[in-house]
Scaffold this motif. Structure first.
Motif, PDB file in Angstrom:
ATOM      1  N   TRP A   9       0.825  -1.207   0.000  1.00  0.00           N
ATOM      2  CA  TRP A   9       0.000   0.000   0.000  1.00  0.00           C
ATOM      3  C   TRP A   9       0.858   1.255   0.000  1.00  0.00           C
ATOM      4  O   TRP A   9       2.064   1.193   0.215  1.00  0.00           O
ATOM      5  CB  TRP A   9      -0.979   0.008   1.173  1.00  0.00           C
ATOM      6  N   LEU A  58      -6.805  -2.235   4.720  1.00  0.00           N
ATOM      7  CA  LEU A  58      -6.250  -2.473   3.394  1.00  0.00           C
ATOM      8  C   LEU A  58      -7.275  -3.239   2.570  1.00  0.00           C
ATOM      9  O   LEU A  58      -7.661  -4.359   2.912  1.00  0.00           O
ATOM     10  CB  LEU A  58      -4.968  -3.291   3.491  1.00  0.00           C
ATOM     11  N   CYS A  78      -3.150  -2.616  -2.510  1.00  0.00           N
ATOM     12  CA  CYS A  78      -4.354  -2.251  -1.757  1.00  0.00           C
ATOM     13  C   CYS A  78      -4.533  -0.740  -1.717  1.00  0.00           C
ATOM     14  O   CYS A  78      -3.568   0.023  -1.799  1.00  0.00           O
ATOM     15  CB  CYS A  78      -4.238  -2.745  -0.313  1.00  0.00           C
TER      16      CYS A  78
END
Length: 343
Positions: A9, A58, A78
């Motif tokens: 992420w 996420l 994510c």
């Protein structure tokens, strides 16, 4: 059976976000994106929450084979959500998704040229300790150990991207020693952005195995050395069919406050790179031209010759957020083409 899923992420570090990742062991046969679970993380450690309310979420948005671990293991990009399942303030993907859907009928596509620089400790790879290499000139697309540094890492990264199924379309050595480029696209706005973030993660992770770091710093060496950009190639269906739409798109990027609206979101430190030297236009002046690498926006010569094609926005920094640059280009150019009836 079990498999490893590396959840990746974008954090909340300012002014330039960083990539983070952690591994989840999932029981069961590997399945598609919709079967991957959401997962939590400590947002207070990623500049995305305060310690007294630190949980963040996420949500998987893109997955591909993990070329480093191999087997059934996967990489999972994510987006970050708050615990009420709304986009976190650092989530720039959500805004792009809305704009891409609004102008989807125009079929916008992108190819992004990601420049980067390898560092060995505190100096660029190929720079001698306590000094400088020969001036720029022979490094770009060069060959030979006296001018090229880090090719084995570049080749390993390329192979990893191909194994992951990313839309990598090429690589080349760049103008400064230790500086390289890879290209992603041409694909849709969300695809190019998701895949560029994953390709960046793979770049850092691949270089890690060689004991070298990679940076997206837009001006890694001050002075008479090229900076690092993320030249962004863009077109719509109308631009791929006629030259009038090409001009409309270019003109729209220079209207009113648009030049500054874009440049201030094209990556931190942009005024260090866009100086009017080293194949750049000044950050505070907008221009476009055919085959002009000193313009803000370049129209490739073959586009003028063919009377259709794409444009290259040369302003984005290497450290630009691809979700932001694609959103701005789609929003500005597609709105102008729609207004002009060129869709």
């Amino acid at each position: 059976m079990t498999f490893k899923a590396e959840y990746i992420w974008i954090d909340g570090t300012a002014p330039t976000a960083k990539l983070r990742s952690k591994t989840k062991i999932i029981t069961g046969a590997p399945a598609g994106l919709d079967a991957l679970p959401i997962w939590g993380f400590d947002g207070s450690s990623t500049n995305q929450a305060e310690g007294h309310s630190s949980d963040r979420v996420l949500k998987p948005v893109f997955t591909c084979p993990d070329p480093i671990r191999g087997g059934d293991d996967v990489l999972v990009l994510c987006e970050v959500l708050d615990i009420d399942m709304t986009p976190h303030r650092s989530n720039t993907r959500a805004a792009l998704a809305e704009v891409a859907e609004r102008f989807g009928a125009q079929e916008p596509i992108f190819g992004i040229e990601q420049e980067y620089t390898f560092f060995d400790g505190a100096r660029p790879l190929g720079f001698p300790e306590g000094g400088f290499p020969a001036p720029q000139g022979g490094y770009y697309c060069g060959v030979g150990a006296d001018e090229i540094f880090g090719r084995e890492i570049v080749e390993a990264h390329l192979e990893n991207c191909l194994k992951a199924g990313l839309a990598i379309s090429g690589i080349n050595a760049e103008v400064m020693p230790g500086q390289w480029e890879f290209q992603v696209g041409p694909v849709s706005p969300l695809e190019v952005s998701d895949q560029l973030w994953v390709a960046r993660w793979l770049l850092y992770r691949t270089a890690e195995d060689f004991g070298v770091s990679a940076t997206l710093d837009p001006k890694p060496v001050k002075g008479d050395w090229n900076g690092a950009g993320a030249h962004t190639n863009f077109s719509t269906k109308a631009m791929r069919e006629g030259y009038e739409a090409i001009i409309t798109a270019c003109e729209s990027l220079g209207e009113g406050s648009k030049p500054l609206d874009h440049v201030k979101n094209y990556g931190a430190g942009i005024d260090d790179r866009l100086t009017g030297l080293h194949e750049t236009a000044p950050w505070d002046k907008f221009s476009y031209g055919v085959s002009d690498r000193g313009a803000s926006v370049r129209i490739p010569w073959q586009v003028e010759k063919d009377g259709k094609g794409y444009i290259e926005d040369r302003r984005p920094n290497a450290n630009v957020d691809p979700y932001v640059v694609t959103r701005l280009l789609v929003d500005t150019c597609c709105a102008a083409l729609e207004k002009a009836g060129q869709v």
